[in-house]
Design an enzyme around this catalytic site. Structure first.
Site, short mmCIF file in Angstrom:
data_model
loop_
_atom_site.label_atom_id
_atom_site.label_comp_id
_atom_site.label_asym_id
_atom_site.label_seq_id
_atom_site.Cartn_x
_atom_site.Cartn_y
_atom_site.Cartn_z
N ARG A 218 0.82 -1.22 0.00
CA ARG A 218 0.00 0.00 0.00
C ARG A 218 0.85 1.26 0.00
O ARG A 218 0.44 2.29 0.54
CB ARG A 218 -0.97 0.02 1.19
CG ARG A 218 -2.04 -1.07 1.11
CD ARG A 218 -3.04 -0.94 2.25
NE ARG A 218 -3.95 -2.07 2.25
CZ ARG A 218 -4.62 -2.49 3.33
NH1 ARG A 218 -4.44 -1.88 4.49
NH2 ARG A 218 -5.43 -3.51 3.26
N ARG B 293 -3.36 6.32 0.82
CA ARG B 293 -3.99 7.40 1.57
C ARG B 293 -3.07 8.19 2.50
O ARG B 293 -3.42 9.27 2.94
CB ARG B 293 -5.16 6.83 2.39
CG ARG B 293 -6.31 6.35 1.54
CD ARG B 293 -7.39 5.70 2.38
NE ARG B 293 -6.95 4.42 2.94
CZ ARG B 293 -7.64 3.72 3.84
NH1 ARG B 293 -8.79 4.19 4.29
NH2 ARG B 293 -7.18 2.57 4.28
N ARG C 279 -7.18 11.51 -5.57
CA ARG C 279 -8.36 10.76 -5.16
C ARG C 279 -9.57 11.65 -4.90
O ARG C 279 -10.72 11.21 -5.08
CB ARG C 279 -8.00 9.96 -3.90
CG ARG C 279 -9.13 9.27 -3.19
CD ARG C 279 -9.72 8.12 -4.01
NE ARG C 279 -10.72 7.44 -3.21
CZ ARG C 279 -11.96 7.88 -3.02
NH1 ARG C 279 -12.36 8.99 -3.63
NH2 ARG C 279 -12.80 7.21 -2.27
N ASP D 238 -7.06 -2.81 -6.88
CA ASP D 238 -7.68 -3.42 -5.70
C ASP D 238 -7.90 -4.90 -6.00
O ASP D 238 -8.20 -5.28 -7.14
CB ASP D 238 -9.02 -2.76 -5.37
CG ASP D 238 -9.55 -3.21 -4.02
OD1 ASP D 238 -9.19 -2.60 -3.00
OD2 ASP D 238 -10.32 -4.20 -3.99
N TYR E 231 -14.90 -12.22 0.83
CA TYR E 231 -15.67 -11.01 0.54
C TYR E 231 -16.97 -11.35 -0.18
O TYR E 231 -18.02 -10.75 0.07
CB TYR E 231 -14.83 -10.05 -0.30
CG TYR E 231 -13.71 -9.41 0.47
CD1 TYR E 231 -13.93 -8.29 1.26
CD2 TYR E 231 -12.43 -9.94 0.43
CE1 TYR E 231 -12.90 -7.69 1.98
CE2 TYR E 231 -11.38 -9.37 1.14
CZ TYR E 231 -11.63 -8.25 1.92
OH TYR E 231 -10.60 -7.67 2.64
#
Length: 340
Positions: A23, A27, A36, A72, A147
């Site tokens: 990652r 963010r 973003r 992702d 998921y």
């Protein structure tokens, strides 16, 4: 081209220890937030020019030795015919969980070039820009299945384990379809120009070892077997919270085993035999003062000295609250201390 990362994956001697972070594009970076803020996460994942920009950001800013494709793990699951949503504060959501054989039967095994061309285009754009190797990736079939079955994230994975234990045929049918999709997806990334591939098994550690060997590992082995038939690029397998699973994960077929922080890396090196290793600083250690952070990095480098090949990384993804300067300190420390 700085090929230090690739040489370490192959177990070759390097002048210093290569470093990248899971990652690393994301963010915690103001530069990422600026991109973003203009569109949704899924829109970003499907816009090759912007994916290229955010993939390059941490390479340009910090000097990591490898880039990982910005995407992702669930993109490929959407391509199987499912509705995928990302909710603030909740993460990924599949509004229609897969909990019946009819739902499994409705899933398609997509052609990745036709259904996810934006991923392949991003890889091609990045290869024109990068001076370090590019890592493509996917989720591992079990992790992806959680998921779909749970409808999103979970703490105890009740529905997933219940299906595996009570409906093993349906579970296998689902995992087999996900495996076929994932195998084709990774092969397409390799054809597009990815120079290494990482398989993320984020939830592997929720299994007891013997159940992991039955309900998760065979599907990873199948994917890696398929990949070996068409490419010789390095393959990394990261089983999060997998300290109890190492005797099984070493049979997955990967060149490199990613390790979380729950096991001393020196002990892991003794266990993994003829594998390179990757890891394993606790991501929250990046919140330490500089001197203490550098000491932790030195300890890991020292403990990994006997590894066949070694890539420094975090034991999981960098957290959004991390100060970017701490990433810079860590990268500089790995390069400086390992070259001494």
């Amino acid at each position: 081209m700085n090929d230090t990362f690739l040489r370490a994956c192959r177990g070759e001697k390097t002048e210093y220890t290569p470093v990248w972070f899971m990652r690393q594009a994301g963010r915690y970076l103001p530069e990422y937030q600026a991109v973003r803020s203009k569109l949704t996460f899924l829109e970003l994942c499907k816009t090759p020019e912007l994916c290229t920009e955010v993939t390059l950001q941490p390479i340009d800013i910090f000097g990591f030795d490898a880039a990982i494709l910005f995407s992702d793990i669930l993109i490929a699951m959407e391509a199987m015919g499912l509705t995928l949503e990302f909710h603030e504060g909740r993460g990924p959501v599949f509004p229609d969980p897969v909990r019946s054989q009819a739902a499994v039967d409705r899933l398609i095994v997509p052609d990745p070039e036709e259904t996810m061309p934006f991923v392949m285009e991003t890889i091609k754009l990045l290869r024109k820009e990068l001076k370090v190797p590019l890592i493509g990736f996917s989720g591992a079939p079990f992790t992806l299945a959680t998921y779909l079955i749970e409808g999103g994230s979970s703490k105890v994975f009740l529905e997933t384990k219940r299906m595996a234990f009570q409906e093993p045929v349906m579970y296998h049918n689902l995992l087999q379809k996900i495996t076929q999709c994932t195998s084709l997806y990774l092969q397409a990334q390799a054809r597009a120009g990815a120079q290494a591939l990482q398989i993320f098994d984020s939830w592997a550690g929720v299994w007891a070892p013997h159940d992991y060997a039955r309900f998760a590992l065979p599907y990873v082995q199948s994917i890696i077997t398929d990949l070996r038939k068409m490419t010789d690029i390095p393959i990394i397998y990261f089983a999060n919270n997998g300290s109890t699973l190492i005797k099984h994960t070493i049979t997955a077929g990967a060149d490199v085993l990613g390790l979380d922080w729950r096991l001393n890396i020196g002990d892991a090196v003794q266990m993994v035999g003829d594998h390179a290793v990757q890891g394993n600083l606790d991501p929250i250690a990046l919140f330490l003062p500089k001197k203490e952070l550098e000491q932790q990095i030195k300890n890991i480098l020292d403990d990994a000295r006997d590894a066949k090949g070694y890539i420094f990384n975090l034991g999981h993804g960098i957290l959004p609250q991390t100060e970017p300067e701490k990433a810079r300190i860590a990268v500089d420390a790995v390069h400086r201390l390992s070259a001494q």
